[in-house]
Design a protein around this motif. Sequence first.
Motif, mmCIF file in Angstrom:
data_model
loop_
_atom_site.group_PDB
_atom_site.id
_atom_site.type_symbol
_atom_site.label_atom_id
_atom_site.label_comp_id
_atom_site.label_asym_id
_atom_site.label_seq_id
_atom_site.Cartn_x
_atom_site.Cartn_y
_atom_site.Cartn_z
ATOM 1 N N LEU A 197 39.497 62.599 89.721
ATOM 2 C CA LEU A 197 39.314 64.269 89.284
ATOM 3 C C LEU A 197 37.644 64.150 88.682
ATOM 4 N N ALA A 198 37.335 63.003 88.535
ATOM 5 C CA ALA A 198 36.210 63.182 87.591
ATOM 6 C C ALA A 198 35.357 62.405 88.776
ATOM 7 N N LEU A 199 35.205 61.884 90.030
ATOM 8 C CA LEU A 199 34.756 62.103 91.367
ATOM 9 C C LEU A 199 34.838 63.410 91.696
ATOM 10 N N LYS A 200 35.438 64.047 92.196
ATOM 11 C CA LYS A 200 35.543 65.393 92.262
ATOM 12 C C LYS A 200 34.461 66.348 91.803
ATOM 13 N N GLN A 201 34.297 65.848 90.011
ATOM 14 C CA GLN A 201 34.309 67.017 88.807
ATOM 15 C C GLN A 201 32.095 66.533 89.276
ATOM 16 N N LYS A 202 32.258 65.558 89.826
ATOM 17 C CA LYS A 202 30.658 65.155 90.068
ATOM 18 C C LYS A 202 29.676 65.832 91.018
ATOM 19 N N ARG A 203 30.973 65.911 92.373
ATOM 20 C CA ARG A 203 30.085 66.229 93.818
ATOM 21 C C ARG A 203 30.115 67.229 93.328
ATOM 22 N N ILE A 204 30.919 68.589 92.540
ATOM 23 C CA ILE A 204 30.708 69.682 92.771
ATOM 24 C C ILE A 204 29.430 69.853 92.103
ATOM 25 N N SER A 205 29.052 69.209 90.332
ATOM 26 C CA SER A 205 28.499 69.736 89.876
ATOM 27 C C SER A 205 26.572 68.775 90.247
ATOM 28 N N LYS A 206 26.992 68.810 91.416
ATOM 29 C CA LYS A 206 26.136 68.085 92.495
ATOM 30 C C LYS A 206 25.853 69.283 93.331
ATOM 31 N N MET A 207 26.742 69.496 94.446
ATOM 32 C CA MET A 207 26.506 70.922 95.158
ATOM 33 C C MET A 207 26.084 72.036 94.094
ATOM 34 N N LEU A 208 26.190 72.595 93.224
ATOM 35 C CA LEU A 208 26.158 73.400 92.262
ATOM 36 C C LEU A 208 24.516 73.784 92.177
ATOM 37 N N ASN A 209 24.511 72.259 92.118
ATOM 38 C CA ASN A 209 22.903 71.841 91.518
ATOM 39 C C ASN A 209 21.964 72.045 92.285
ATOM 40 N N THR A 210 22.326 72.331 93.343
ATOM 41 C CA THR A 210 21.825 72.247 94.605
ATOM 42 C C THR A 210 21.487 73.401 95.476
ATOM 43 N N ILE A 211 22.985 73.939 94.849
ATOM 44 C CA ILE A 211 22.741 75.577 95.896
ATOM 45 C C ILE A 211 21.758 76.255 94.624
ATOM 46 N N GLU A 212 21.485 75.960 93.168
ATOM 47 C CA GLU A 212 21.302 76.926 92.544
ATOM 48 C C GLU A 212 19.339 76.436 92.954
#
Length: 256
Positions: A88-103
Amino acid sequence: MQKYTAKGLSNIAGVSVRTLHYYDKIGLLQPAIRTTAKYRLYGENELLKLQQILFFKELDFPLKEIQAILNDPEFDLIEALESHGKALALKQKRISKMLNTIEKTMLNLKGKKMITEDELYDCFTKEEATKNRKETVEKYGAKALEKSEAYLKKLTKEQLEALKSEQKEIFKRLFEISDRAPVTQEVQLEIARHYINTRKFWGTDGSSNPQWRDYKGLGALYIADKRFTQIDGTAQPDFAKFLSKAMAHFANSQLK
């Protein structure tokens, strides 16, 4: 030993009663007791099993695979929890990076004007803004303030307002469930949202450093400074203590 009805378990775990009935139907999660009145009653073992089911679902496991894993006689709960935490920690990091890229992509595509420093603190008087910036430097250092402001200045006014609105909504939801134990899954899921939102304000949501000490320290700051946990302008010391405990548990169990 405490027993929970389907509705009670639904409230604790944040899943619908219909879902619990379905899990019972397919044999994934059956109640410990069925009363003569056909009520389903669940105990601690079922509560822990449901937690495992929800963790596996969060990691996109289909229900059939989850059932096979949990029915395996060699299944180890502690080992599974450790594995879930890492995944879940790895998934959280991936999601955070994706959200940052989208923004960032949306920002470039829209080509909107960046916010200024005055706009960044437009909800404070100049004296309050100066005081807040000074306190941030004292507690976290000048680099932390610079990183936070640099990130927030890249946002549009709409994005900054959305971030602030999200923070208020999370606080409102946490206040609503502050009568529950800080370590329950429902509370911890909202704390996870709060953690991600906070990291955005810090400008570090894409960083590999989980900042568990900083996040835990923020919880302690909520107790020390009543400004941070006011609800509708009223200080809420009990809510501050609840938040601090919930954040400390999240930091110790998910971020270390």
